[in-house]
Design a protein around this motif. Sequence first.
Motif, PDB file in Angstrom:
ATOM      1  N   ASP A   1       0.886  -1.257   0.058  1.00 35.88           N
ATOM      2  CA  ASP A   1       0.118  -0.061  -0.099  1.00 35.88           C
ATOM      3  C   ASP A   1       0.774   1.254   0.042  1.00 35.88           C
ATOM      4  OD1 ASP A   1      -2.574  -1.243  -0.364  1.00 35.88           O
ATOM      5  OD2 ASP A   1      -3.047  -1.158   1.883  1.00 35.88           O
ATOM      6  N   VAL A   2       1.742   1.341   0.852  1.00 31.83           N
ATOM      7  CA  VAL A   2       2.716   2.484   0.880  1.00 31.83           C
ATOM      8  C   VAL A   2       3.355   2.809  -0.422  1.00 31.83           C
ATOM      9  CG1 VAL A   2       4.777   3.224   1.955  1.00 31.83           C
ATOM     10  CG2 VAL A   2       2.954   2.387   3.404  1.00 31.83           C
ATOM     11  N   ALA A   3       3.712   1.724  -1.140  1.00 31.95           N
ATOM     12  CA  ALA A   3       4.647   1.771  -2.538  1.00 31.95           C
ATOM     13  C   ALA A   3       3.505   2.504  -3.311  1.00 31.95           C
ATOM     14  CB  ALA A   3       5.290   0.493  -2.776  1.00 31.95           C
ATOM     15  N   SER A   4       2.609   1.710  -3.536  1.00 29.01           N
ATOM     16  CA  SER A   4       1.554   2.184  -4.388  1.00 29.01           C
ATOM     17  C   SER A   4       1.239   3.585  -4.343  1.00 29.01           C
ATOM     18  CB  SER A   4       0.168   1.348  -4.506  1.00 29.01           C
ATOM     19  OG  SER A   4       0.508  -0.054  -4.793  1.00 29.01           O
ATOM     20  N   GLY A   5       0.987   4.121  -2.929  1.00 31.35           N
ATOM     21  CA  GLY A   5       1.000   5.494  -2.647  1.00 31.35           C
ATOM     22  C   GLY A   5      -0.125   6.119  -3.230  1.00 31.35           C
ATOM     23  N   VAL A   6       0.075   7.449  -3.274  1.00 27.60           N
ATOM     24  CA  VAL A   6      -1.027   8.542  -3.742  1.00 27.60           C
ATOM     25  C   VAL A   6      -0.118   9.636  -4.336  1.00 27.60           C
ATOM     26  CG1 VAL A   6      -1.329   9.543  -1.162  1.00 27.60           C
ATOM     27  CG2 VAL A   6      -2.915  10.025  -2.893  1.00 27.60           C
ATOM     28  N   GLY A   7      -0.658  10.285  -5.286  1.00 24.21           N
ATOM     29  CA  GLY A   7       0.057  11.536  -6.139  1.00 24.21           C
ATOM     30  C   GLY A   7      -0.503  12.823  -5.194  1.00 24.21           C
ATOM     31  N   ALA A   8       0.316  13.731  -5.256  1.00 21.73           N
ATOM     32  CA  ALA A   8       0.126  14.894  -4.779  1.00 21.73           C
ATOM     33  C   ALA A   8      -1.172  15.660  -4.949  1.00 21.73           C
ATOM     34  CB  ALA A   8       1.460  15.946  -4.912  1.00 21.73           C
ATOM     35  N   GLU A   9      -1.574  15.490  -6.081  1.00 15.45           N
ATOM     36  CA  GLU A   9      -2.836  16.271  -6.538  1.00 15.45           C
ATOM     37  C   GLU A   9      -3.977  15.393  -5.811  1.00 15.45           C
ATOM     38  OE1 GLU A   9      -5.532  17.258 -10.200  1.00 15.45           O
ATOM     39  OE2 GLU A   9      -3.422  16.984 -10.463  1.00 15.45           O
ATOM     40  N   ARG A  10      -3.912  14.153  -5.873  1.00 17.57           N
ATOM     41  CA  ARG A  10      -5.099  13.167  -5.172  1.00 17.57           C
ATOM     42  C   ARG A  10      -4.963  13.333  -3.551  1.00 17.57           C
ATOM     43  NH1 ARG A  10      -8.547   9.148  -7.001  1.00 17.57           N
ATOM     44  NH2 ARG A  10      -9.078   7.856  -5.440  1.00 17.57           N
ATOM     45  N   LEU A  11      -3.823  13.557  -3.077  1.00 15.28           N
ATOM     46  CA  LEU A  11      -3.619  13.547  -1.681  1.00 15.28           C
ATOM     47  C   LEU A  11      -4.350  14.883  -1.166  1.00 15.28           C
ATOM     48  CD1 LEU A  11      -2.680  12.690   1.086  1.00 15.28           C
ATOM     49  CD2 LEU A  11      -0.437  13.579   0.638  1.00 15.28           C
ATOM     50  N   ALA A  12      -3.951  16.174  -1.902  1.00 15.28           N
ATOM     51  CA  ALA A  12      -4.634  17.401  -1.608  1.00 15.28           C
ATOM     52  C   ALA A  12      -5.889  17.366  -1.518  1.00 15.28           C
ATOM     53  CB  ALA A  12      -4.204  18.354  -2.244  1.00 15.28           C
ATOM     54  N   ARG A  13      -6.695  16.617  -2.533  1.00 10.11           N
ATOM     55  CA  ARG A  13      -8.041  16.580  -2.736  1.00 10.11           C
ATOM     56  C   ARG A  13      -8.631  15.917  -1.426  1.00 10.11           C
ATOM     57  NH1 ARG A  13     -11.619  13.972  -7.744  1.00 10.11           N
ATOM     58  NH2 ARG A  13     -13.513  14.149  -6.684  1.00 10.11           N
ATOM     59  N   ILE A  14      -7.898  14.701  -1.193  1.00  9.77           N
ATOM     60  CA  ILE A  14      -8.420  13.842   0.046  1.00  9.77           C
ATOM     61  C   ILE A  14      -8.306  14.527   1.253  1.00  9.77           C
ATOM     62  CG2 ILE A  14      -7.458  11.877   1.210  1.00  9.77           C
ATOM     63  CD1 ILE A  14      -6.833  10.292  -1.436  1.00  9.77           C
ATOM     64  N   GLU A  15      -7.444  15.166   1.520  1.00  9.42           N
ATOM     65  CA  GLU A  15      -7.233  16.038   2.768  1.00  9.42           C
ATOM     66  C   GLU A  15      -8.321  17.075   2.958  1.00  9.42           C
ATOM     67  OE1 GLU A  15      -3.174  17.195   2.347  1.00  9.42           O
ATOM     68  OE2 GLU A  15      -2.378  15.487   3.556  1.00  9.42           O
ATOM     69  N   LYS A  16      -8.705  17.686   1.494  1.00 12.39           N
ATOM     70  CA  LYS A  16      -9.556  18.791   1.751  1.00 12.39           C
ATOM     71  C   LYS A  16     -11.143  18.310   1.832  1.00 12.39           C
ATOM     72  CE  LYS A  16     -11.430  22.758   1.110  1.00 12.39           C
ATOM     73  NZ  LYS A  16     -11.161  24.093   2.163  1.00 12.39           N
ATOM     74  N   GLU A  17     -11.315  17.136   1.260  1.00 20.87           N
ATOM     75  CA  GLU A  17     -12.469  16.458   1.350  1.00 20.87           C
ATOM     76  C   GLU A  17     -12.734  15.954   2.780  1.00 20.87           C
ATOM     77  OE1 GLU A  17     -13.349  14.995  -3.300  1.00 20.87           O
ATOM     78  OE2 GLU A  17     -13.247  13.518  -1.598  1.00 20.87           O
ATOM     79  N   ALA A  18     -11.528  15.373   3.521  1.00 19.05           N
ATOM     80  CA  ALA A  18     -11.879  14.679   4.728  1.00 19.05           C
ATOM     81  C   ALA A  18     -11.961  15.893   5.814  1.00 19.05           C
ATOM     82  CB  ALA A  18     -10.508  13.969   5.141  1.00 19.05           C
ATOM     83  N   GLU A  19     -11.885  16.914   5.469  1.00 24.24           N
ATOM     84  CA  GLU A  19     -12.238  17.898   6.696  1.00 24.24           C
ATOM     85  C   GLU A  19     -14.018  17.975   7.002  1.00 24.24           C
ATOM     86  OE1 GLU A  19     -10.983  21.808   5.217  1.00 24.24           O
ATOM     87  OE2 GLU A  19      -8.848  21.332   5.358  1.00 24.24           O
ATOM     88  N   THR A  20     -14.592  17.429   5.848  1.00 26.61           N
ATOM     89  CA  THR A  20     -16.008  17.592   6.179  1.00 26.61           C
ATOM     90  C   THR A  20     -16.737  16.134   6.051  1.00 26.61           C
ATOM     91  OG1 THR A  20     -16.543  18.333   3.864  1.00 26.61           O
ATOM     92  CG2 THR A  20     -16.272  20.055   5.895  1.00 26.61           C
ATOM     93  N   ALA A  21     -16.047  15.199   5.300  1.00 23.80           N
ATOM     94  CA  ALA A  21     -16.637  14.063   4.977  1.00 23.80           C
ATOM     95  C   ALA A  21     -16.949  13.050   6.320  1.00 23.80           C
ATOM     96  CB  ALA A  21     -15.562  13.063   4.231  1.00 23.80           C
ATOM     97  N   LEU A  22     -17.909  12.379   6.123  1.00 27.44           N
ATOM     98  CA  LEU A  22     -18.581  11.423   7.274  1.00 27.44           C
ATOM     99  C   LEU A  22     -17.407  10.558   8.051  1.00 27.44           C
ATOM    100  CD1 LEU A  22     -21.386  11.266   8.270  1.00 27.44           C
ATOM    101  CD2 LEU A  22     -21.788   9.119   6.628  1.00 27.44           C
ATOM    102  N   LEU A  23     -16.546   9.996   7.110  1.00 28.86           N
ATOM    103  CA  LEU A  23     -15.618   9.281   7.879  1.00 28.86           C
ATOM    104  C   LEU A  23     -14.344   9.605   7.778  1.00 28.86           C
ATOM    105  CD1 LEU A  23     -16.804   5.528   6.723  1.00 28.86           C
ATOM    106  CD2 LEU A  23     -17.486   7.086   8.758  1.00 28.86           C
ATOM    107  N   GLY A  24     -14.179  10.992   7.480  1.00 33.58           N
ATOM    108  CA  GLY A  24     -12.862  11.639   7.236  1.00 33.58           C
ATOM    109  C   GLY A  24     -11.985  10.741   6.060  1.00 33.58           C
ATOM    110  N   ASP A  25     -10.685  10.691   6.382  1.00 33.99           N
ATOM    111  CA  ASP A  25      -9.901   9.922   5.660  1.00 33.99           C
ATOM    112  C   ASP A  25      -9.482   8.465   6.020  1.00 33.99           C
ATOM    113  OD1 ASP A  25      -8.067  10.519   7.614  1.00 33.99           O
ATOM    114  OD2 ASP A  25      -6.621  11.478   6.445  1.00 33.99           O
ATOM    115  N   TYR A  26     -10.277   8.004   6.891  1.00 37.35           N
ATOM    116  CA  TYR A  26     -10.114   6.402   7.493  1.00 37.35           C
ATOM    117  C   TYR A  26     -10.265   5.342   6.762  1.00 37.35           C
ATOM    118  CZ  TYR A  26      -9.450   8.454  12.122  1.00 37.35           C
ATOM    119  OH  TYR A  26      -8.504   9.392  13.346  1.00 37.35           O
TER     120      TYR A  26
END
Length: 487
Positions: free
Chosen positions: A358-383
């Motif tokens: 999982d760590v090696a497949s990772g996440v791109g910078a653009e997608r990570l930024a979107r995830i972090e923004k959405e997690a602020e208000t999402a029902l389950l955050g980024d869990y």
Amino acid sequence: MNGTRQMMIRNFAAASISLLALCACTSIPAMPAETPYEFEAQNGEKVSAFRGVVKVPENRADPASRTIDVHYVRFPSTSANHGSPIVYLAGGPGGSGVGAARAERFPLFMAMREFGDVIALDQRGTGWSDDTPECVSKVILPVDRVLGRNEEASLLRGAAEECGDFWRKEGFDPAGYTTVENARDLDALRAHLGARKISLLAISYGTHLALAAVKEMGPRIDKMVLTGAEGLDQTVKLPSNTDAYFDRLQEAIDKEPKAKGAYPDVKALMRRVHAKLEAAPPMMSVPTKDGASDMLLTKEVMQLTASASIADPQGAAQLLMLYLAVDAGMIEPVAAALGRFITPGEPESFHLMPLAMDVASGVGAERLARIEKEAETALLGDYLNYPMPQLAGALDLDLGDDFRKKPVSSIPTLLLTGTLDGRTYPDEQRDAVSGLRNLTAIKVVNAGHNLFMVSPEITATIQRFMRGEKIDEKDIIVSAPSLAPSF
């Protein structure tokens, strides 16, 4: 809460050259490296098979790499004129292909023998192919107070890096446990079997591996059947898609009067419970093998519990009852549920393969930024994919953005997608395979993530696809499990 919460979010003799020239496959009688094996499924059925092993480098980029054994079970084809070997790719990462063949999917393995030898593969670092030790770190996440997100991520990363050092000192190379190395094992398996091509039957992380294999060995893949597709850039799911899943779950609830009466607004119920826990998290007694351990029931613990429960609608039904209980002031059901998976206060622990993959497949910078923004208000955050993205880049592993680009191919592919899949979401599944030009996509209405065995029609559809028959892209409708509370 210890590292076992990962478990929540988570088991030829040479053929003639002339025959190889005539078909995209090869007959593969027992090889010298194989031994006869009486395979017994959990239901008591027995079948004659062969056990085999492929020896591969742990890390192909290291000339001094140790050699590891990748084990498999081969079920010979029942057809005299069969096609390419069919390799089953388990999910996880960390699932065992041999274990899947023993369990409820055994009938599917047997049915697929019509089309070729069926290979139950234990990917590197899993099942019989796992010689790596579990790492128990010195890091203990506090369970008697609310952790800040930065503190939690720092502690978790410290535990992972400690484990990386542990494995390296013990002679195991974390850099060998990536999806690219895993995909190259498939080509080594193909060569070992003496086959010109192989077909892939994959679920969840197994589809992630299959899509990587398209880029690594595409011309040597015959056909693919994918369920619960996870794209190469989708190791970490978008929180907005998790929110959309609960909308689909509500639609299913609204069709069942008893369920609708209990859950008129699932999202409102969950947000109400989260708010209560955030304002005043109660202490609960979690049953353990040695008695019980105290642990604070926080909003984050509830979000993690939800993330681990929604892959299939049956799990979602159990989860909703937990939310009803907490909303009514009863925390004992949650404590009992958690006691089946965790021991509060134990150190963080990891297995090498699932962590590194999982760590090696990772996440791109653009997608990570979107995830972090959405997690602020999402029902389950980024869990949903915990401990990702918290551990992105740990162990010095990241396959990079080129790896995460979608594959482009004309390999005949069948995609089966459950409308109530709470781990790999329908829209993202279609995006994951958007570069596959020879695609047949079927929605399985009311099914979740683990949909292989929910209806005989699914097996029949896979069989038609393997025969090369035309398949109309119409929905398969299965009976919806009851979402109403059972108390």
